[in-house]
Design a protein around this motif. Sequence first.
Motif, mmCIF file in Angstrom:
data_model
loop_
_atom_site.group_PDB
_atom_site.id
_atom_site.type_symbol
_atom_site.label_atom_id
_atom_site.label_comp_id
_atom_site.label_asym_id
_atom_site.label_seq_id
_atom_site.Cartn_x
_atom_site.Cartn_y
_atom_site.Cartn_z
ATOM 1 N N LYS A 5 0.939 -1.194 -0.084
ATOM 2 C CA LYS A 5 -0.022 -0.134 -0.037
ATOM 3 C C LYS A 5 0.807 1.177 -0.150
ATOM 4 O O LYS A 5 1.971 1.198 0.490
ATOM 5 C CB LYS A 5 -0.887 -0.115 1.228
ATOM 6 C CG LYS A 5 -1.942 -0.941 1.218
ATOM 7 C CD LYS A 5 -2.930 -0.736 2.178
ATOM 8 C CE LYS A 5 -4.212 -1.358 2.020
ATOM 9 N NZ LYS A 5 -5.261 -1.118 3.152
ATOM 10 N N THR A 6 0.239 2.153 -0.495
ATOM 11 C CA THR A 6 1.079 3.393 -0.784
ATOM 12 C C THR A 6 0.862 4.374 0.665
ATOM 13 O O THR A 6 1.449 5.296 0.963
ATOM 14 C CB THR A 6 0.552 4.215 -1.748
ATOM 15 O OG1 THR A 6 -0.834 4.695 -1.931
ATOM 16 C CG2 THR A 6 1.131 3.504 -3.118
ATOM 17 N N ASP A 7 -0.003 3.879 1.444
ATOM 18 C CA ASP A 7 -0.138 4.698 2.831
ATOM 19 C C ASP A 7 0.742 4.390 4.049
ATOM 20 O O ASP A 7 0.220 4.350 4.982
ATOM 21 C CB ASP A 7 -1.780 4.514 3.119
ATOM 22 C CG ASP A 7 -2.156 3.285 3.709
ATOM 23 O OD1 ASP A 7 -1.403 2.365 3.302
ATOM 24 O OD2 ASP A 7 -3.334 2.825 4.068
ATOM 25 N N LYS A 27 1.153 3.176 9.357
ATOM 26 C CA LYS A 27 -0.264 3.551 8.373
ATOM 27 C C LYS A 27 -0.559 5.004 8.554
ATOM 28 O O LYS A 27 -0.774 5.552 9.747
ATOM 29 C CB LYS A 27 -1.518 2.689 8.660
ATOM 30 C CG LYS A 27 -1.240 1.466 8.100
ATOM 31 C CD LYS A 27 -2.520 0.790 8.162
ATOM 32 C CE LYS A 27 -2.556 -0.495 7.551
ATOM 33 N NZ LYS A 27 -3.877 -1.327 7.274
ATOM 34 N N THR A 28 -0.489 5.855 7.410
ATOM 35 C CA THR A 28 -0.720 7.105 7.748
ATOM 36 C C THR A 28 -2.208 7.775 7.585
ATOM 37 O O THR A 28 -2.518 8.728 7.881
ATOM 38 C CB THR A 28 -0.130 7.728 6.386
ATOM 39 O OG1 THR A 28 -0.443 7.422 5.064
ATOM 40 C CG2 THR A 28 1.672 7.562 6.270
ATOM 41 N N ASP A 29 -3.018 6.566 7.533
ATOM 42 C CA ASP A 29 -4.303 6.967 7.604
ATOM 43 C C ASP A 29 -4.780 7.112 9.103
ATOM 44 O O ASP A 29 -5.607 8.052 9.279
ATOM 45 C CB ASP A 29 -5.279 6.077 6.962
ATOM 46 C CG ASP A 29 -5.126 4.524 7.559
ATOM 47 O OD1 ASP A 29 -4.159 4.111 8.158
ATOM 48 O OD2 ASP A 29 -6.059 3.770 7.424
ATOM 49 N N PRO A 32 -1.001 10.189 10.495
ATOM 50 C CA PRO A 32 -0.639 11.180 9.415
ATOM 51 C C PRO A 32 0.453 11.937 9.535
ATOM 52 O O PRO A 32 1.151 12.523 8.579
ATOM 53 C CB PRO A 32 -1.943 11.871 9.184
ATOM 54 C CG PRO A 32 -2.515 12.129 10.308
ATOM 55 C CD PRO A 32 -2.073 10.869 11.174
#
Length: 100
Positions: A5-7, A27-29, A32
């Motif tokens: 994943k790109t996140d 995970k950036t979700d 962030p």
Amino acid sequence: FNEAKTDIGWGVIYNKKLKIGGYIEFKTDTLPYFQEWKNMKATDYVLGIEPTNCHGKGRQKETEEGIIPMIAGYSTLEYDLKIGAIDGDEELEAFLNKRK
């Protein structure tokens, strides 16, 4: 979690002389932002790298700006985070190449 994943955010600290280091992936979700801080007192040196859910401006300023993360009472949050060690230049190169 799925590294394709790109996140996925990440950071590395590595001592080239000692050929050791560490990494963090997140995970950036849910996390962030990424903070780097250090203490450079005369006899101490501390470097920190950490993913966060806030901007790092401080609780009061972020509250005033309406950007402080809030969750309802009795709520829960889950975070995916990996922390690991890097032993040698080859492991560092493999880690970095995997993220290209």
